[in-house]
Scaffold this motif. Structure first.
Motif, PDB file in Angstrom:
ATOM      1  N   LEU A  24      44.981  54.004  34.330  1.00 26.96           N
ATOM      2  CA  LEU A  24      46.131  53.271  34.791  1.00 26.96           C
ATOM      3  C   LEU A  24      46.071  52.513  36.139  1.00 26.96           C
ATOM      4  CD1 LEU A  24      48.762  51.984  33.370  1.00 26.96           C
ATOM      5  CD2 LEU A  24      49.869  54.160  34.492  1.00 26.96           C
ATOM      6  N   LEU A  25      46.090  51.529  36.156  1.00 26.34           N
ATOM      7  CA  LEU A  25      45.904  50.632  37.443  1.00 26.34           C
ATOM      8  C   LEU A  25      47.452  49.865  37.533  1.00 26.34           C
ATOM      9  CD1 LEU A  25      42.821  50.784  36.461  1.00 26.34           C
ATOM     10  CD2 LEU A  25      42.230  49.575  38.421  1.00 26.34           C
ATOM     11  N   THR A  26      47.862  49.736  38.781  1.00 28.49           N
ATOM     12  CA  THR A  26      49.186  48.946  38.701  1.00 28.49           C
ATOM     13  C   THR A  26      49.048  48.202  40.099  1.00 28.49           C
ATOM     14  OG1 THR A  26      50.328  50.703  39.811  1.00 28.49           O
ATOM     15  CG2 THR A  26      50.467  50.658  37.296  1.00 28.49           C
ATOM     16  N   TYR A  27      49.877  47.116  40.183  1.00 27.26           N
ATOM     17  CA  TYR A  27      50.405  46.396  41.373  1.00 27.26           C
ATOM     18  C   TYR A  27      51.624  46.227  41.169  1.00 27.26           C
ATOM     19  CZ  TYR A  27      51.257  42.890  44.778  1.00 27.26           C
ATOM     20  OH  TYR A  27      51.682  42.277  45.950  1.00 27.26           O
ATOM     21  N   ASP A  28      52.517  46.622  42.325  1.00 27.66           N
ATOM     22  CA  ASP A  28      54.008  46.573  42.302  1.00 27.66           C
ATOM     23  C   ASP A  28      54.361  45.935  43.565  1.00 27.66           C
ATOM     24  OD1 ASP A  28      56.649  46.968  42.587  1.00 27.66           O
ATOM     25  OD2 ASP A  28      56.591  48.553  41.159  1.00 27.66           O
ATOM     26  N   ASP A  36      49.806  41.343  53.065  1.00 28.84           N
ATOM     27  CA  ASP A  36      48.688  41.790  54.149  1.00 28.84           C
ATOM     28  C   ASP A  36      48.669  43.391  54.171  1.00 28.84           C
ATOM     29  OD1 ASP A  36      48.279  39.100  54.684  1.00 28.84           O
ATOM     30  OD2 ASP A  36      49.897  39.258  56.342  1.00 28.84           O
ATOM     31  N   THR A  37      49.766  44.140  53.837  1.00 28.26           N
ATOM     32  CA  THR A  37      49.820  45.436  53.850  1.00 28.26           C
ATOM     33  C   THR A  37      49.028  46.080  52.709  1.00 28.26           C
ATOM     34  OG1 THR A  37      51.964  45.666  55.007  1.00 28.26           O
ATOM     35  CG2 THR A  37      51.391  47.451  53.526  1.00 28.26           C
ATOM     36  N   TYR A  38      48.995  45.597  51.558  1.00 26.47           N
ATOM     37  CA  TYR A  38      48.174  45.763  50.422  1.00 26.47           C
ATOM     38  C   TYR A  38      46.907  45.750  50.568  1.00 26.47           C
ATOM     39  CZ  TYR A  38      46.982  46.213  45.384  1.00 26.47           C
ATOM     40  OH  TYR A  38      46.309  46.482  44.501  1.00 26.47           O
ATOM     41  N   PHE A  39      46.348  44.537  51.278  1.00 22.58           N
ATOM     42  CA  PHE A  39      44.984  44.241  51.411  1.00 22.58           C
ATOM     43  C   PHE A  39      44.443  45.422  52.470  1.00 22.58           C
ATOM     44  CE2 PHE A  39      45.640  39.585  50.227  1.00 22.58           C
ATOM     45  CZ  PHE A  39      44.885  39.890  48.954  1.00 22.58           C
ATOM     46  N   LYS A  40      45.303  45.713  53.492  1.00 26.81           N
ATOM     47  CA  LYS A  40      45.056  46.859  54.449  1.00 26.81           C
ATOM     48  C   LYS A  40      44.546  48.104  53.615  1.00 26.81           C
ATOM     49  CE  LYS A  40      46.201  48.586  58.920  1.00 26.81           C
ATOM     50  NZ  LYS A  40      47.207  48.471  60.100  1.00 26.81           N
ATOM     51  N   LYS A  41      45.551  48.515  52.767  1.00 25.29           N
ATOM     52  CA  LYS A  41      45.513  49.651  52.018  1.00 25.29           C
ATOM     53  C   LYS A  41      44.025  49.928  51.504  1.00 25.29           C
ATOM     54  CE  LYS A  41      50.532  50.944  51.952  1.00 25.29           C
ATOM     55  NZ  LYS A  41      51.582  50.963  51.146  1.00 25.29           N
ATOM     56  N   GLY A  50      42.836  49.086  42.696  1.00 25.37           N
ATOM     57  CA  GLY A  50      43.940  48.099  42.736  1.00 25.37           C
ATOM     58  C   GLY A  50      43.497  46.955  41.997  1.00 25.37           C
ATOM     59  N   ILE A  51      44.303  46.041  41.740  1.00 26.60           N
ATOM     60  CA  ILE A  51      44.181  44.633  41.049  1.00 26.60           C
ATOM     61  C   ILE A  51      44.247  43.410  42.132  1.00 26.60           C
ATOM     62  CG2 ILE A  51      44.925  43.288  39.493  1.00 26.60           C
ATOM     63  CD1 ILE A  51      46.497  45.773  38.158  1.00 26.60           C
ATOM     64  N   ILE A  52      43.382  42.643  42.073  1.00 21.07           N
ATOM     65  CA  ILE A  52      43.398  41.589  43.020  1.00 21.07           C
ATOM     66  C   ILE A  52      43.628  40.244  42.325  1.00 21.07           C
ATOM     67  CG2 ILE A  52      41.877  39.917  44.244  1.00 21.07           C
ATOM     68  CD1 ILE A  52      40.138  42.460  45.297  1.00 21.07           C
ATOM     69  N   SER A  53      43.229  40.277  40.920  1.00 18.16           N
ATOM     70  CA  SER A  53      43.712  38.830  40.170  1.00 18.16           C
ATOM     71  C   SER A  53      43.455  39.293  38.987  1.00 18.16           C
ATOM     72  CB  SER A  53      42.793  37.730  40.604  1.00 18.16           C
ATOM     73  OG  SER A  53      41.434  37.902  40.246  1.00 18.16           O
ATOM     74  N   LEU A  54      43.892  38.621  38.194  1.00 19.64           N
ATOM     75  CA  LEU A  54      43.602  38.569  36.417  1.00 19.64           C
ATOM     76  C   LEU A  54      43.829  37.286  35.827  1.00 19.64           C
ATOM     77  CD1 LEU A  54      46.392  38.624  34.581  1.00 19.64           C
ATOM     78  CD2 LEU A  54      46.568  40.919  35.736  1.00 19.64           C
ATOM     79  N   ASP A  63      38.310  31.206  18.970  1.00 17.42           N
ATOM     80  CA  ASP A  63      38.017  32.266  17.802  1.00 17.42           C
ATOM     81  C   ASP A  63      38.700  33.557  18.377  1.00 17.42           C
ATOM     82  OD1 ASP A  63      36.231  30.764  16.438  1.00 17.42           O
ATOM     83  OD2 ASP A  63      34.590  31.565  17.252  1.00 17.42           O
ATOM     84  N   MET A  64      39.019  33.731  19.635  1.00 14.89           N
ATOM     85  CA  MET A  64      39.651  35.060  19.916  1.00 14.89           C
ATOM     86  C   MET A  64      40.079  34.635  21.512  1.00 14.89           C
ATOM     87  SD  MET A  64      36.251  37.308  20.246  1.00 14.89           S
ATOM     88  CE  MET A  64      34.891  36.749  20.925  1.00 14.89           C
ATOM     89  N   GLY A  65      41.070  35.564  22.018  1.00 26.17           N
ATOM     90  CA  GLY A  65      41.606  35.487  23.247  1.00 26.17           C
ATOM     91  C   GLY A  65      40.773  36.204  24.307  1.00 26.17           C
ATOM     92  N   THR A  66      40.917  35.790  25.651  1.00 24.39           N
ATOM     93  CA  THR A  66      39.769  36.239  26.781  1.00 24.39           C
ATOM     94  C   THR A  66      40.765  36.906  27.771  1.00 24.39           C
ATOM     95  OG1 THR A  66      39.741  34.123  27.790  1.00 24.39           O
ATOM     96  CG2 THR A  66      38.403  34.652  25.939  1.00 24.39           C
ATOM     97  N   PHE A  67      40.115  37.623  28.518  1.00 23.38           N
ATOM     98  CA  PHE A  67      40.549  38.215  29.819  1.00 23.38           C
ATOM     99  C   PHE A  67      39.621  38.390  30.865  1.00 23.38           C
ATOM    100  CE2 PHE A  67      39.872  42.210  27.346  1.00 23.38           C
ATOM    101  CZ  PHE A  67      39.219  42.910  28.469  1.00 23.38           C
ATOM    102  N   ASN A  68      39.949  38.287  32.061  1.00 23.99           N
ATOM    103  CA  ASN A  68      39.270  38.517  33.278  1.00 23.99           C
ATOM    104  C   ASN A  68      39.880  39.413  34.408  1.00 23.99           C
ATOM    105  OD1 ASN A  68      38.373  37.600  36.280  1.00 23.99           O
ATOM    106  ND2 ASN A  68      36.555  37.308  34.989  1.00 23.99           N
ATOM    107  N   LEU A  69      39.554  40.435  34.651  1.00 28.47           N
ATOM    108  CA  LEU A  69      40.341  41.354  35.886  1.00 28.47           C
ATOM    109  C   LEU A  69      39.251  41.409  37.019  1.00 28.47           C
ATOM    110  CD1 LEU A  69      41.253  44.211  33.510  1.00 28.47           C
ATOM    111  CD2 LEU A  69      42.926  42.701  34.757  1.00 28.47           C
ATOM    112  N   VAL A  70      39.991  41.203  38.075  1.00 27.91           N
ATOM    113  CA  VAL A  70      39.158  41.390  39.426  1.00 27.91           C
ATOM    114  C   VAL A  70      39.765  42.730  40.065  1.00 27.91           C
ATOM    115  CG1 VAL A  70      38.309  40.482  41.674  1.00 27.91           C
ATOM    116  CG2 VAL A  70      38.286  39.266  39.871  1.00 27.91           C
ATOM    117  N   MET A  71      39.120  43.976  39.964  1.00 27.23           N
ATOM    118  CA  MET A  71      39.537  45.152  40.641  1.00 27.23           C
ATOM    119  C   MET A  71      38.889  45.776  41.900  1.00 27.23           C
ATOM    120  SD  MET A  71      40.423  47.066  36.874  1.00 27.23           S
ATOM    121  CE  MET A  71      38.360  47.658  36.908  1.00 27.23           C
TER     122      MET A  71
END
Length: 915
Positions: A24-28, A36-41, A50-54, A63-71
């Motif tokens: 389980l990965l979360t960003y809150d 800035d604090t998040y990037f530093k951590k 952590g999650i940078i983008s999605l 034909d079907m849905g797609t997803f892309n995660l940058v972690m």
């Protein structure tokens, strides 16, 4: 204003489930503080992962849905994750309030890739994948192409519970289905058999998903869930849907997803995906099928989302007339042959105001669920001969003409024995040097092996091989003339055997497979299907059989039987002798009158006499047959009325939905992120920058066909909506249903040509007179040159698919060109007209398919074979050169032009030898 919205407290949650573990990965925003604090951590390793983008995308057109995660983090994800692991993505922009459905994707990983380092302790990973429909795309269906092309209507699915073949080799089903058309398992996720005939699109897709994916796949995950636990089916269809020809399903080659899409009958129905969390907290993909919202009630029942101008970040929409149609048609499905040639069943509609702008701009879309045909789905389980449905009645008299039309199945084993066959051969002049004499057991064994009547097998072998004494019979033990062509009799060695008994059995089995099981179940039907060129062939064999039945069966049957032939005295040699003379053309009697004259049948018989009773019985049979044919004709007429109504109704659906395409706005609208947007609903935009005459804000309504969610630490959370059918209301006075049901019947004659009815009558007359080629019409301007492009100019010079040829194929297609060549060579149009796509040719005329090519044959490529596409391909054989053949063809590689090439014989599925 939009930047302020980006700063909302966004919560992102990504759950990954493998076969053994869950992550389980979360960003809150609230917990992590500023960006800035998040990037530093992350860079210092204080946050392990952590999650940078999605990005997620769900488009109705894909034909079907797609997803892309940058972690990013300290985990080495390439060692922990693999293809097909489950990913659940949730996003909630409204903390502390919770949205109704924050699940924007549940899918399967396709790729895990490290794309760089982030500080000293962390690595950056990109995880790509697709919605759960990836599982349907990965699952391929089918069998070896060569086998599939020879399987007949049941295709490779033969043997799956619920699917079998009747005695004609046709698709049939078992009984015991519930109202949904399937036998449902106790868990409601499985079924115990397949059943396609008479089904709606929803019933077929339900079965395909449950049988092939839920029951025959092995995806298992750490939370004790299988693939079926991640799916929910929500399938619906219009009440009038009714599948009459399942051939394209049961012989399908390709992915399960493509079969499902082909079975959906788009654009009349829509397939879409959605995602939700059930009451137990489990993420699921909802696989939807529903009728396209063509009508007022359908459109007005869709859910709607309202946004104002302040929520719109970017709008890129426009209007275009690239898909502006003027004529709309739901045609007869290409894989179905209509019940009748009595009238034109097509019912196109049009808008005269649009044809004056766009001419003959036709939108034509098939719907295989709304056309009733004569397709036979009856089961033939009876073996007693009392209720046969195999094209011929059991033999009940020694009448030659009735035997010619009687079933070749062995329906009565009681009075056909080794002794009776040997006795018959001894008494009826079979030559003493015949290898058949005294070997009646060979024909009994052949009957047991093939299911055919041993009397028929004996008579056929006797007539074709001079009772086993011909050169071919003695050289190859081929007693039935199989593969012995008139111009090459020695080709009979193709079906040679190593002895008399094996030759008889092998020949009977070959006939059973290639004729009887293909629906040619009587002598006359075999003759019509091209088994023999001799006009007396069926009569000669039937005359020999009559000799057996007149003395060996009916004269020796139960003495209490009132059979009219029990007391009839016949000369021992007259039947067989006259039959042989008829075969050789030396008899002065018509072959079919031999038996009648032997019996002495006349019209002056007493009604009470035995023969009089027989005549009355035959008249009663004739009356029953006439009544049955009359009833069948009424049923066909009723079907044709339903077909006409449905074809017009669905043509009108197309007109209602697409007539105003040039007035609609489509494109993309980026709005402030919201997970609640769902594909297949309505977007309402209130435009405060303009007002109506009454002072109200202008409103736009769009149809949502795609939803993409984008989140990044730098740009925040937005949603991109792919919209179509956009129409501004009130200020312009435009009405979305302005043309609803206003289209009129299109009768042709748009450019001064004859109307459709006249053109149809002309085409029918050409087919009926057997010419087909219209060769005396100087307007054809046929090109000269043997083996060159001789396709008529009237079709060659027209736009591809803009007109139908004489044989019910669109111009400049491969099937039209082959039909033209076949008509020129004298092949009867009834053999090759209206067969549909090239993929159907070898299936519907399988009795003519061979692996040995001849000049003038049709080279048949089933879908995917030899480079053919999904519709298959056909070409004409012009030369045979060793292991290769030269081909003339049209529309190879979708070019719609004449083409010549040389291919290997092995690259062709089969050769259709019509001659």
């Amino acid at each position: 204003m939009a930047d302020a919205n980006y700063a909302r407290n966004v919560t992102v949650s990504v759950k990954i489930t493998t076969e053994k573990n869950e992550f389980l990965l979360t960003y809150d925003t609230e917990e992590q503080g500023s960006k800035d604090t998040y990037f530093k951590k992350l860079s210092t390793g204080e946050i392990s992962d952590g999650i940078i983008s999605l990005t997620t995308e769900n488009q109705m057109s894909n034909d079907m849905g797609t997803f892309n995660l940058v972690m990013v983090g300290t985990q080495r994800w390439e060692n922990l994750l693999t293809s097909n692991d489950i990913v659940e993505i949730r996003i909630n922009p409204s903390r502390p309030s919770k949205v109704d459905n924050d699940l924007i994707m549940v899918g399967m990983i396709s790729e895990v890739r490290m794309i760089g380092q982030y500080g000293e302790n962390s690595a950056v990973y990109q995880v790509n994948g697709n919605s759960m429909s990836k599982a349907i795309t990965q699952m391929s269906l089918g069998t070896i192409q060569e086998l599939n092309g020879l399987m007949g209507d049941a295709g490779w699915m033969y043997g799956i519970p619920g699917i079998s073949q009747n005695d004609k080799g046709q698709y049939t089903e078992t009984d015991g289905k519930n109202s949904a058309g399937t036998s449902v398992g106790s868990d409601n996720k499985s079924i115990t058999q397949l059943s396609f005939m008479g089904q709606k699109a929803s019933g077929i897709i339900d079965q395909l998903m449950k049988w092939f994916l839920f029951q025959h796949s092995s995806y298992q995950y750490a939370n004790n869930r299988s693939i079926s636990d991640y799916f929910e089916l929500n399938l619906s269809s219009r009440p009038e849907e009714f599948l009459t020809d399942p051939t394209n399903i049961t012989s399908y080659q390709g992915s399960l997803l493509q079969l499902i899409k082909d079975s959906a009958a788009t654009p009349y129905n829509e397939i879409r995906e959605d995602y939700y969390t059930d009451s137990e907290g489990n993420a699921k993909e909802i696989f939807y099928l529903r009728p396209t919202p063509f009508e007022y009630s359908d459109w007005n029942s869709l859910d709607a989302y309202s946004v104002s101008n302040n929520e719109i970040v970017e709008r890129t929409v426009s209007r275009s007339d690239t898909e502006a149609y003027s004529i709309f048609e739901t045609p007869i499905p290409s894989n179905i042959i209509p019940n009748t040639d009595g009238s034109l069943l097509a019912n196109p509609v049009y808008f005269p105001s649009l044809t004056s702008k766009y001419g003959f701009n036709l939108l034509s879309k098939e719907n295989k669920y709304i056309f009733r045909s004569e397709y036979d789905n009856s089961s033939t389980s009876s073996s007693s001969g009392t209720s046969l449905k195999d094209g011929g009645a059991p033999i009940t008299s020694a009448d030659v003409s009735s035997i010619q039309n009687a079933t070749l199945r062995w329906t009565d084993k009681k009075n056909i024995t080794v002794d009776s066959l040997n006795d018959f051969m001894n008494k009826y002049g079979v030559p003493s040097n015949s290898p058949f004499r005294g070997n009646g057991s060979y024909f009994i064994n052949a009957g047991n092996a093939s299911g055919l009547n041993p009397v028929y097998i004996l008579a056929h072998a006797g007539i074709e091989s001079a009772w086993g004494t011909s050169n071919i019979a003695q050289s190859y033990h081929n007693y039935f003339g199989i593969y012995a062509f008139d111009n090459n009799p020695d080709n009979a060695k193709t079906l040679s055997s190593n002895g008399v008994e094996s030759g008889i059995i092998n020949g009977a089995n070959w006939i059973s497979k290639n004729y009887y099981q293909k629906g040619h179940t009587t002598l006359n039907e075999m003759k019509a299907a091209g088994y023999a060129t001799d006009p007396n062939w069926a009569t000669s064999i039937a005359s020999v059989m009559a000799g057996y039945y007149a003395r060996e069966k009916f004269s020796k049957s139960n003495k209490k039987d009132s059979n009219p032939f029990a007391q009839t005295s016949l000369g021992d040699d007259s039947l067989l002798g006259n039959a042989i003379k008829a075969k050789k053309g030396k008899s002065t009697l018509p072959a079919d009158s031999v038996l009648s004259q032997s019996i002495g049948l006349s019209n002056g018989l007493s009604p009470d006499s035995l023969l009089g009773q027989s005549v009355k019985k035959e008249k009663d049979k004739a009356k029953q047959k006439a009544e049955k044919e009359s009833s069948k004709k009424k049923e066909q007429d009723a079907n044709d009325n339903i077909n006409k109504q449905n074809l017009k109704k669905y043509s009108m659906y197309l007109a209602n939905w697409y007539a105003d395409n040039s007035s609609f706005t489509s494109g993309e609208i980026r709005v402030v992120g919201r997970p609640g947007y769902r594909v297949g609903n309505i977007l309402i935009i209130t435009d405060n920058s303009e007002v109506t005459q009454s002072g109200d804000s202008v409103m736009w309504k769009f149809y949502i066909e795609g939803v993409s969610h984008e989140f990044s630490l730098t740009s925040g959370y937005t949603t991109v909506l792919t919209v179509t059918r956009g129409l501004q209301s009130d200020i312009t006075g435009l009405d979305r249903f302005k043309h609803y049901n206003q289209a009129v019947a299109f009768t042709g004659g748009l450019f001064g040509e004859a109307n459709l009815a006249t053109l149809y009558s002309k085409s029918v007359s050409l087919q009926n007179d057997g010419s087909g080629s219209d060769s005396n019409d100087s307007s054809d301007n046929v090109s000269s040159g043997s083996g060159g492009d001789d396709y008529p100019d009237k079709w060659r010079n027209a736009t591809p698919d803009s007109m139908a040829d004489t044989w019910n194929y669109y111009n400049r297609e491969c099937v039209s060109f082959c039909a033209w060549r076949l008509s020129k060579s004298g092949v009867s149009p009834t053999l090759f007209s209206s067969l549909g796509n090239a993929s159907n040719w070898g299936l519907k005329r399988s009795q003519y398919v061979t692996k040995t090519p001849h000049v003038g044959d049709v080279a048949w490529f089933s879908p995917g074979w030899g480079g053919a596409g999904g519709a298959g391909h056909v070409a004409m054989v012009t030369k045979i050169d060793g292991n290769n053949v030269n081909l003339d063809e049209y529309n190879w590689e979708n070019l719609h032009n004449f083409h010549q090439r040389t291919v290997s014989i092995s690259s062709v599925t089969g050769f259709i030898h019509f001659k």
